[in-house]
Design a protein around this motif. Structure first.
Motif, PDB file in Angstrom:
ATOM      1  N   PHE A  89     -42.729  95.135 -42.448  1.00 57.91           N
ATOM      2  CA  PHE A  89     -43.565  96.325 -42.286  1.00 57.91           C
ATOM      3  C   PHE A  89     -42.668  97.550 -42.135  1.00 57.91           C
ATOM      4  N   ILE A  90     -43.186  98.692 -42.568  1.00 59.96           N
ATOM      5  CA  ILE A  90     -42.458  99.953 -42.475  1.00 59.96           C
ATOM      6  C   ILE A  90     -43.401 101.023 -41.938  1.00 59.96           C
ATOM      7  N   ALA A  91     -42.852 101.976 -41.162  1.00 56.81           N
ATOM      8  CA  ALA A  91     -43.683 103.048 -40.591  1.00 56.81           C
ATOM      9  C   ALA A  91     -42.793 104.180 -40.107  1.00 56.81           C
ATOM     10  N   ASN A  92     -43.382 105.379 -40.001  1.00 54.03           N
ATOM     11  CA  ASN A  92     -42.702 106.500 -39.354  1.00 54.03           C
ATOM     12  C   ASN A  92     -43.675 107.513 -38.759  1.00 54.03           C
ATOM     13  N   ASP A  93     -44.944 107.437 -39.090  1.00 51.16           N
ATOM     14  CA  ASP A  93     -45.877 108.514 -38.745  1.00 51.16           C
ATOM     15  C   ASP A  93     -46.225 108.536 -37.256  1.00 51.16           C
ATOM     16  N   PRO A  94     -46.143 109.702 -36.601  1.00 53.20           N
ATOM     17  CA  PRO A  94     -46.460 109.791 -35.182  1.00 53.20           C
ATOM     18  C   PRO A  94     -47.934 109.565 -34.847  1.00 53.20           C
ATOM     19  N   TYR A  95     -48.807 109.788 -35.810  1.00 52.71           N
ATOM     20  CA  TYR A  95     -50.238 109.710 -35.507  1.00 52.71           C
ATOM     21  C   TYR A  95     -50.914 108.453 -36.039  1.00 52.71           C
ATOM     22  N   SER A  96     -50.323 107.790 -37.018  1.00 55.10           N
ATOM     23  CA  SER A  96     -50.925 106.564 -37.533  1.00 55.10           C
ATOM     24  C   SER A  96     -49.954 105.397 -37.580  1.00 55.10           C
ATOM     25  N   GLY A  97     -48.662 105.677 -37.307  1.00 53.86           N
ATOM     26  CA  GLY A  97     -47.659 104.626 -37.416  1.00 53.86           C
ATOM     27  C   GLY A  97     -46.888 104.357 -36.143  1.00 53.86           C
ATOM     28  N   GLY A  98     -47.304 104.973 -35.030  1.00 59.40           N
ATOM     29  CA  GLY A  98     -46.629 104.732 -33.767  1.00 59.40           C
ATOM     30  C   GLY A  98     -45.285 105.420 -33.618  1.00 59.40           C
ATOM     31  N   GLY A  99     -44.912 106.301 -34.554  1.00 56.28           N
ATOM     32  CA  GLY A  99     -43.618 106.967 -34.485  1.00 56.28           C
ATOM     33  C   GLY A  99     -43.648 108.169 -33.570  1.00 56.28           C
ATOM     34  N   SER A 100     -42.468 108.824 -33.461  1.00 57.14           N
ATOM     35  CA  SER A 100     -42.419 110.052 -32.665  1.00 57.14           C
ATOM     36  C   SER A 100     -41.970 111.250 -33.480  1.00 57.14           C
ATOM     37  N   HIS A 101     -41.255 111.035 -34.597  1.00 59.85           N
ATOM     38  CA  HIS A 101     -41.087 112.069 -35.620  1.00 59.85           C
ATOM     39  C   HIS A 101     -40.684 111.386 -36.923  1.00 59.85           C
ATOM     40  N   LEU A 102     -40.870 112.087 -38.023  1.00 61.64           N
ATOM     41  CA  LEU A 102     -40.826 111.444 -39.336  1.00 61.64           C
ATOM     42  C   LEU A 102     -39.454 110.936 -39.776  1.00 61.64           C
ATOM     43  N   PRO A 103     -38.330 111.541 -39.384  1.00 61.97           N
ATOM     44  CA  PRO A 103     -37.044 110.993 -39.852  1.00 61.97           C
ATOM     45  C   PRO A 103     -36.743 109.584 -39.351  1.00 61.97           C
ATOM     46  N   ASP A 104     -37.329 109.178 -38.224  1.00 60.96           N
ATOM     47  CA  ASP A 104     -37.074 107.845 -37.686  1.00 60.96           C
ATOM     48  C   ASP A 104     -37.987 106.838 -38.378  1.00 60.96           C
ATOM     49  N   ILE A 105     -37.422 106.095 -39.315  1.00 61.87           N
ATOM     50  CA  ILE A 105     -38.183 105.097 -40.061  1.00 61.87           C
ATOM     51  C   ILE A 105     -37.979 103.738 -39.399  1.00 61.87           C
ATOM     52  N   VAL A 106     -39.082 103.089 -39.062  1.00 62.42           N
ATOM     53  CA  VAL A 106     -39.064 101.804 -38.362  1.00 62.42           C
ATOM     54  C   VAL A 106     -39.335 100.679 -39.354  1.00 62.42           C
ATOM     55  N   LEU A 107     -38.551  99.608 -39.264  1.00 63.45           N
ATOM     56  CA  LEU A 107     -38.821  98.383 -40.010  1.00 63.45           C
ATOM     57  C   LEU A 107     -39.109  97.255 -39.017  1.00 63.45           C
ATOM     58  N   LEU A 108     -40.157  96.495 -39.293  1.00 64.01           N
ATOM     59  CA  LEU A 108     -40.599  95.431 -38.390  1.00 64.01           C
ATOM     60  C   LEU A 108     -40.669  94.113 -39.167  1.00 64.01           C
ATOM     61  N   LYS A 109     -40.080  93.085 -38.605  1.00 63.61           N
ATOM     62  CA  LYS A 109     -40.092  91.771 -39.252  1.00 63.61           C
ATOM     63  C   LYS A 109     -40.725  90.744 -38.321  1.00 63.61           C
ATOM     64  N   PRO A 110     -41.872  90.168 -38.696  1.00 61.89           N
ATOM     65  CA  PRO A 110     -42.414  89.064 -37.905  1.00 61.89           C
ATOM     66  C   PRO A 110     -41.525  87.834 -38.048  1.00 61.89           C
ATOM     67  N   VAL A 111     -41.315  87.128 -36.935  1.00 63.38           N
ATOM     68  CA  VAL A 111     -40.459  85.940 -36.921  1.00 63.38           C
ATOM     69  C   VAL A 111     -41.343  84.710 -36.718  1.00 63.38           C
ATOM     70  N   PHE A 112     -41.177  83.735 -37.593  1.00 64.29           N
ATOM     71  CA  PHE A 112     -41.958  82.500 -37.520  1.00 64.29           C
ATOM     72  C   PHE A 112     -41.041  81.328 -37.158  1.00 64.29           C
ATOM     73  N   TYR A 113     -41.599  80.405 -36.382  1.00 65.60           N
ATOM     74  CA  TYR A 113     -40.906  79.162 -36.054  1.00 65.60           C
ATOM     75  C   TYR A 113     -41.866  78.008 -36.332  1.00 65.60           C
ATOM     76  N   LYS A 114     -41.561  77.260 -37.374  1.00 61.44           N
ATOM     77  CA  LYS A 114     -42.428  76.156 -37.800  1.00 61.44           C
ATOM     78  C   LYS A 114     -43.866  76.640 -37.978  1.00 61.44           C
ATOM     79  N   ASP A 115     -44.008  77.703 -38.762  1.00 60.31           N
ATOM     80  CA  ASP A 115     -45.304  78.286 -39.147  1.00 60.31           C
ATOM     81  C   ASP A 115     -46.030  78.996 -38.006  1.00 60.31           C
ATOM     82  N   GLU A 116     -45.372  79.185 -36.887  1.00 61.51           N
ATOM     83  CA  GLU A 116     -45.997  79.895 -35.763  1.00 61.51           C
ATOM     84  C   GLU A 116     -45.312  81.243 -35.580  1.00 61.51           C
ATOM     85  N   LEU A 117     -46.123  82.324 -35.518  1.00 61.78           N
ATOM     86  CA  LEU A 117     -45.583  83.652 -35.246  1.00 61.78           C
ATOM     87  C   LEU A 117     -45.111  83.697 -33.798  1.00 61.78           C
ATOM     88  N   ILE A 118     -43.825  83.964 -33.590  1.00 64.23           N
ATOM     89  CA  ILE A 118     -43.280  83.906 -32.232  1.00 64.23           C
ATOM     90  C   ILE A 118     -42.714  85.240 -31.743  1.00 64.23           C
TER      91      ILE A 118
END
Length: 551
Positions: A89-118
């Motif tokens: 996932f990617i985001a930067n928007d302060p009002y819809s993406g949880g960011g605080s200003h636009l230059p800070d781009i966040v990348l989020l990776k869900p981690v799975f262990y044996k098919d379970e999101l952990i």
């Protein structure tokens, strides 16, 4: 299952911290831009599958706002069954993406262990490509809500094309985003290795107990504080758009195990880019609490959940759309000063005097005539930190909400058609006292490029009119200033210039504020003042202004 014991809890917690810290090293080593590889304008964290903070690397306190904000939005927007192994996932928007200003781009990776999101591996980096400033968020660049950049390991090329279309230096942006993806993958691999050793049930129990432990530790520390209401206020110089004396007010209420931070009375949000969204305010409060309370309290969601924060929507510290937020970091610095000022009413030995109170910065952009390529040079400049009850303030450092490195002169001059004319301590900027405040910084940069379209798109400092306050009888720190010099003459001396067109050999001189002093000056301190005088830290004018007699 048998409850995890305290020894194993500590061992696993340190393993998690090690993963986060190693992720930060990976990101700084693989980043392409000077902002990430040199200045380390980045942060990383590990969150549980429910979006609870488990481990936060010691990078930039303000970045916690966009890390936690993006995870909160993601867990609200997507159901668990809509999240797959291989998603990014990617985001930067302060009002819809949880960011605080636009230059800070966040990348989020869900981690799975044996098919379970952990868990989620999350990082952010400052992408210094946009230089626009304006009166609303719509003027500040590309807004990215929390969306999937990759789904089940497959790149959504349309989204990547759309993002890259909005940047000048596409190669650099692509490189930094790739570095962020590598960083999260590294963290995911290390976490699964840890779970292979300890078992998934032990990891689940660790998550529960670690958060509970953080909450218990916080409640004990809060209960040790004296009950009461503690208030403080301070003013920012201006917002660069004509609004001056921006008031920030805080009241801290302690009652038993409960603590509340109330920012009612703060001025309304402004047309300049200095507004803070809620997640940025929360990150500032959390930082201040971690600084004041027991330093062994873990920085996790259990601790943060023990704090109540109140503010008026539409105010400078709780901005609502479409307020501009590009320079919110300076406001967060002043919020920290105000919080520490309130704590000083409780006990001045708990805190430091006011520091330079700003995120002073340069932002040059243009086309490099040597290569024909566009460039953007952005750097934040530190200043003096405030003195405390038993030691001087630190000279030439970033304080409170920021923690970036400087850009070495050699790297700057190699990367950009610029030359550093001067890089030195700001003499006389320390606040007097039994313990003096830290000295600010002087950084002067000359434009070398012969092209005619180089523009100082943005520069700013604070404390140019209101000096950093001292504590317990200590004096104020020195003022900041920002000047544009052409042919030896000052053509601009405003503290937040915008869209100033520069010519070859123009010089931009930034002098950041010093820190406030602590305690009154007695006879024993005069020997130290004489030593500072001999070393050139201060001169006799500073001594006269401080009302000190060395006779």
């Amino acid at each position: 299952m048998k409850k995890i014991n305290s020894i194993n809890l500590e061992i696993i917690a340190n393993s998690m911290s090690s993963i986060a810290e190693q992720m930060g090293v990976i990101l700084s080593k693989t980043g392409y831009s000077t902002n990430i590889k040199e200045r380390k304008d980045l942060s990383v964290a590990v969150f549980s599958a429910k979006g609870e903070l488990l481990s936060l690397a010691q990078h930039i306190p303000l970045h916690f706002s966009s890390l936690s904000g993006a995870v909160e939005v993601l867990t609200q927007k997507y159901r668990p069954e809509e999240i797959y192994d291989g998603d990014i996932f990617i985001a930067n928007d302060p009002y819809s993406g949880g960011g605080s200003h636009l230059p800070d781009i966040v990348l989020l990776k869900p981690v799975f262990y044996k098919d379970e999101l952990i868990a989620y591996m999350v990082n952010t980096g400052h992408h210094a490509d946009k230089t626009r400033k304006g009166s609303t968020i719509y003027d500040e660049g590309l807004r990215i809500p929390v969306i999937k950049l990759y789904e089940r390991g497959k790149l959504n090329q349309d989204i990547m094309d759309l993002i890259m279309l909005n940047f000048q230096m596409k190669y650099e942006r692509q490189g930094d985003i790739s570095a962020q993806m590598i960083t999260n993958q590294y963290g995911a691999d290390k976490l699964t290795e840890l779970i292979d050793r300890i078992g998934i049930e032990t990891f689940r129990e660790f998550c529960r107990e670690w958060l509970s432990y953080g909450k218990r530790k916080a409640e004990v520390a809060i209960e040790a504080l004296p009950d009461g209401d503690y208030t403080f206020e301070d003013f920012m110089d201006d917002d660069g758009a004509g609004n001056e004396d921006l008031k920030i007010a805080a009241k801290i209420t302690v009652k038993g195990k409960n603590i509340t931070f109330d920012f009612s009375g703060t001025c309304p949000q402004v047309s300049g880019p200095y507004n803070c969204v809620p997640c940025a305010l929360k990150a500032t409060v959390y930082y201040a609490m971690l600084s004041v309370l027991d330093h062994t309290i873990p920085a996790n969601s259990g601790f943060f959940d023990s704090i109540e924060i109140k503010a008026e929507p539409g105010s400078l510290v709780w901005a609502t759309e479409p307020a501009a937020v590009g320079d919110r970091e300076t406001t967060s610095q002043r919020i920290a000063d105000v919080i520490f000022g309130a704590f000083s009413k409780m006990n001045p030995e708990m805190v430091v005097a006011a520091g330079n109170g700003a995120m002073s910065f340069f932002s040059f952009s243009g086309k490099d005539s040597r290569t024909g390529n566009p460039y953007i040079y952005v750097e934040t400049i530190g200043g003096g930190s405030g003195a405390r009850y038993n030691k001087d303030g630190l000279d030439a450092v970033h304080v409170h909400m920021t923690n970036t490195s400087n850009l070495p002169v050699e790297a700057l001059e190699m990367e950009y058609p610029l030359m550093v004319e001067k890089y030195a301590l700001h003499e006389n900027s320390c606040g007097p006292g039994k313990y003096r405040g830290g000295l600010g910084i002087v950084r002067s940069i000359r434009v070398l490029d012969e092209s005619k379209d180089t523009v100082l798109v943005a520069a700013a400092t604070e404390r140019s009119r209101r000096r950093p306050w001292g504590l317990a009888g200590g004096g104020e720190g020195g003022n900041a200033s920002l000047r544009v010099i052409r042919d030896g003459k000052v053509i601009s001396d405003v503290s937040k210039p915008r869209n100033v067109v520069l010519q070859t050999d123009d010089i931009i001189e930034l002098m950041t504020a010093g820190g406030g002093g602590y305690g009154p000056i007695g006879e024993r301190e005069k020997e130290k003042i004489e030593a500072d005088l001999r070393e050139g830290i201060i001169d006799r004018q500073w001594i006269r202004d401080a009302g000190i007699s060395l006779d």
